[in-house]
Design an enzyme around this catalytic site. Sequence first.
Site, PDB file in Angstrom:
ATOM      1  N   GLY A  38      -9.154  -9.830  -1.594  1.00 45.21           N
ATOM      2  CA  GLY A  38      -7.969 -10.300  -0.881  1.00 45.21           C
ATOM      3  C   GLY A  38      -7.531 -11.687  -1.312  1.00 45.21           C
ATOM      4  O   GLY A  38      -6.371 -11.909  -1.695  1.00 45.21           O
ATOM      5  N   GLY A  66     -13.185  -4.089   0.180  1.00 46.72           N
ATOM      6  CA  GLY A  66     -14.569  -3.623   0.283  1.00 46.72           C
ATOM      7  C   GLY A  66     -14.955  -2.644  -0.818  1.00 46.72           C
ATOM      8  O   GLY A  66     -16.032  -2.745  -1.402  1.00 46.72           O
ATOM      9  N   LYS A 100     -17.730 -15.871   0.501  1.00 48.34           N
ATOM     10  CA  LYS A 100     -18.683 -14.939   1.114  1.00 48.34           C
ATOM     11  C   LYS A 100     -19.952 -14.826   0.264  1.00 48.34           C
ATOM     12  O   LYS A 100     -20.225 -13.800  -0.345  1.00 48.34           O
ATOM     13  CB  LYS A 100     -18.027 -13.567   1.293  1.00 48.34           C
ATOM     14  CG  LYS A 100     -16.965 -13.571   2.380  1.00 48.34           C
ATOM     15  CD  LYS A 100     -16.256 -12.239   2.466  1.00 48.34           C
ATOM     16  CE  LYS A 100     -15.316 -12.051   1.311  1.00 48.34           C
ATOM     17  NZ  LYS A 100     -14.443 -10.886   1.388  1.00 48.34           N
ATOM     18  N   ARG A 107       0.825  -1.209   0.000  1.00 47.31           N
ATOM     19  CA  ARG A 107       0.000   0.000   0.000  1.00 47.31           C
ATOM     20  C   ARG A 107       0.862   1.264   0.000  1.00 47.31           C
ATOM     21  O   ARG A 107       0.483   2.278  -0.579  1.00 47.31           O
ATOM     22  CB  ARG A 107      -0.940  -0.004   1.203  1.00 47.31           C
ATOM     23  CG  ARG A 107      -2.054  -1.008   1.009  1.00 47.31           C
ATOM     24  CD  ARG A 107      -2.961  -1.141   2.189  1.00 47.31           C
ATOM     25  NE  ARG A 107      -4.223  -1.734   1.767  1.00 47.31           N
ATOM     26  CZ  ARG A 107      -5.164  -2.171   2.599  1.00 47.31           C
ATOM     27  NH1 ARG A 107      -4.983  -2.079   3.900  1.00 47.31           N
ATOM     28  NH2 ARG A 107      -6.269  -2.683   2.135  1.00 47.31           N
TER      29      ARG A 107
HETATM   30  P1  ADP Z   1     -12.083 -12.634  -1.875  1.00 46.22           P
HETATM   31  O1  ADP Z   1     -11.256 -12.430  -0.632  1.00 46.22           O
HETATM   32  O2  ADP Z   1     -11.243 -12.681  -3.107  1.00 46.22           O
HETATM   33  O3  ADP Z   1     -13.226 -11.650  -1.992  1.00 46.22           O
HETATM   34  P2  ADP Z   1     -13.654 -14.721  -0.614  1.00 46.22           P
HETATM   35  O4  ADP Z   1     -13.149 -14.255   0.702  1.00 46.22           O
HETATM   36  O5  ADP Z   1     -15.099 -14.545  -0.912  1.00 46.22           O
HETATM   37  O6  ADP Z   1     -12.762 -14.099  -1.807  1.00 46.22           O
HETATM   38  O7  ADP Z   1     -13.398 -16.285  -0.781  1.00 46.22           O
HETATM   39  C1  ADP Z   1     -12.141 -16.903  -0.706  1.00 46.22           C
HETATM   40  C2  ADP Z   1     -12.211 -18.223   0.011  1.00 46.22           C
HETATM   41  O8  ADP Z   1     -13.159 -19.065  -0.598  1.00 46.22           O
HETATM   42  C3  ADP Z   1     -10.910 -18.970  -0.016  1.00 46.22           C
HETATM   43  O9  ADP Z   1     -10.441 -19.098   1.308  1.00 46.22           O
HETATM   44  C4  ADP Z   1     -11.272 -20.348  -0.606  1.00 46.22           C
HETATM   45  O10 ADP Z   1     -10.629 -21.409   0.053  1.00 46.22           O
HETATM   46  C5  ADP Z   1     -12.749 -20.398  -0.357  1.00 46.22           C
HETATM   47  N1  ADP Z   1     -13.447 -21.327  -1.262  1.00 46.22           N
HETATM   48  C6  ADP Z   1     -13.549 -21.251  -2.597  1.00 46.22           C
HETATM   49  N2  ADP Z   1     -14.239 -22.283  -3.072  1.00 46.22           N
HETATM   50  C7  ADP Z   1     -14.570 -23.069  -2.030  1.00 46.22           C
HETATM   51  C8  ADP Z   1     -15.299 -24.283  -1.881  1.00 46.22           C
HETATM   52  N3  ADP Z   1     -15.825 -24.937  -2.932  1.00 46.22           N
HETATM   53  N4  ADP Z   1     -15.449 -24.783  -0.637  1.00 46.22           N
HETATM   54  C9  ADP Z   1     -14.924 -24.133   0.432  1.00 46.22           C
HETATM   55  N5  ADP Z   1     -14.234 -22.977   0.360  1.00 46.22           N
HETATM   56  C10 ADP Z   1     -14.062 -22.454  -0.859  1.00 46.22           C
HETATM   57 MG    MG Z   2     -11.573 -13.046   1.381  1.00 41.27          MG
END
Ligand code: ADP
Ligand code: MG
Length: 398
Positions: free
Chosen positions: A356, A379, A198, A37
Site C-alpha cells: 500500500g 497481503g 512493519k 480495483r
Molecule cells: P507497505 O505498505 O508498502 O507494505 P509499510 O506499511 O511496511 O509499507 O511501511 C510504510 C511506512 O513506513 C510509511 O508510513 C513510512 O513513513 C514508514 N517509514 C519508512 N521508513 C521509516 C523510518 N526510518 N522511520 C519511521 N517510519 C518509516
Molecule cells: Mg503499509
Amino acid sequence: MTFRKLDDIGDVAGKVVLVRVDFNLPMQDGQVTEDSRVRAAAPTILELSAKGAKVLLLAHFGRPKGARDASQSLALVLPAITKVLGREVMFVPEIAGDIVKQAVGILGNGDIALLENTRFWPGEEKNNPALAKAIAANADIYVNDAFSAAHRAHASTEGLAHVLPAYAGRSMQAELEALEKALGQPVKPVAAVVGGAKVSSKLGVLTHLVTKVDHLIIGGGMANTFLAARGVDVGKSLCEHDLASTCEEILEAADKAGCTVHLPYEVVVSKTFEANPPSLRTCNVHEVAADEMILDAGPAAIEALSDALKTCRTLVWNGPMGAFEMAPFDAGTVALAKTAAALTKEGSLVSVAGGGDTVAALHHAGVAGDFSYISTAGGAFLEWMEGRELPGVKALEA
Ligand code: ADP
Ligand code: MG
C-alpha cells in the site's frame, strides 16, 4: 507454474460465469473514494460479457463476520461499478438459492449482475464446501480475478475452483505473469528492496528473499533494526531491538546463499517527527545521537544503492526507504524509485513493486507508470514474496 486462463475457456455464450473480483473499495460518507480495483477487473468482466456470458460478480466487502449488515452491503458500491463498466448491472441480494436462480433467468446473454457480500455467509471464511456447492449450483464456470484475495482459502476464492471449471481472469493472469518474471524465473542478477515500518511481519519475507536474490537492499525501519543488530546506536529511530538475533540469522543465511545485503551507511536524522524539522541533518550511521531518529537514507547512500541496482536485471520492491510522507524524508525513496524507473524505461530492468505505502510512494515520485508492474495486492503480494503458496492461485493450476 501454469494455470488456466480465459484463453482456455472456450465458448461461453449463454453460460453463467461466476467472476470473483475484489470490490472491497474504500468509502467515505457513502461514496467510493477510489475505484482502481473496479478498473482492474473491468477487462475480464467486459470480455466475458462481449463473448455472450451471463456474468455473476462475486466479492467480499468489509468484515461483516458471517451475518447480514446493511452498512456492508455490496449494493453500496453498485453505482461505482456501473460507472466504471459503463453498463447496467443488476444487484442480487443473495449469493445462492432461488433468488439467484431467478436473476439468472432474467439475465440475457452478455448481461452482468452483482451478487451480495460473500462474507454475510459464515461458510465463506470457513471455506465450507456446502456453500461453494450452493453458489456453484446456479453457474457453469468460475473465473477468479482477485489476486489480492488469493492468499485466503475461502469458499469464493478457493472452494469454488474445486466444484466448477476454474480459470484466472485477466488481472489475475497479469499479476501472476509479472510475479513469475520477478521471482519465479527472473533474469539475473535480481535485486530486492525491502523497507517500510512493519519490521517483524516482514522478516519472513527477508528470510525467503536471501535465498532468491543477488542483492538485498534494506531501508526504512527495517534498516534501523538491522543496523542496531550490528551494534549501531540508532538513537530514537523506529527499530525493533528484540529482533536482533533474527536479523543475525538472516545476515548469515544471506552470506551462505551469496546474497549481498546493502544497508545505508549514511542517513538523514531529526530530533522530531515532522516535516522540515529544525534539527534536520545528514550523517554517517555511526554518528546518530541518542535523541535523534533516522528518517531516511542519505543521498550518498542512495547513490551507492542505485549503483548496485544498475548492475541488476530484475527488481522486486516492497516498503519505502524512509518516512516518505514528510519532506524531505521522501528524497531517498524518490531518488531510488527514479533510478529503477529509468532503468526499466531503458529496457535493462524488469521492476515489480507492491504494498500500500510503496505504491503510494511510487505515485508520489511520479514513476508508478514506468515500473514493469505494480501490484495492487497488499497481503497476497507479501505472502507471495515470502514464497508461500497462495490457495486461490493453487486452485487454478492446470
Ligand atoms: P507497505 O505498505 O508498502 O507494505 P509499510 O506499511 O511496511 O509499507 O511501511 C510504510 C511506512 O513506513 C510509511 O508510513 C513510512 O513513513 C514508514 N517509514 C519508512 N521508513 C521509516 C523510518 N526510518 N522511520 C519511521 N517510519 C518509516
Ligand atoms: Mg503499509
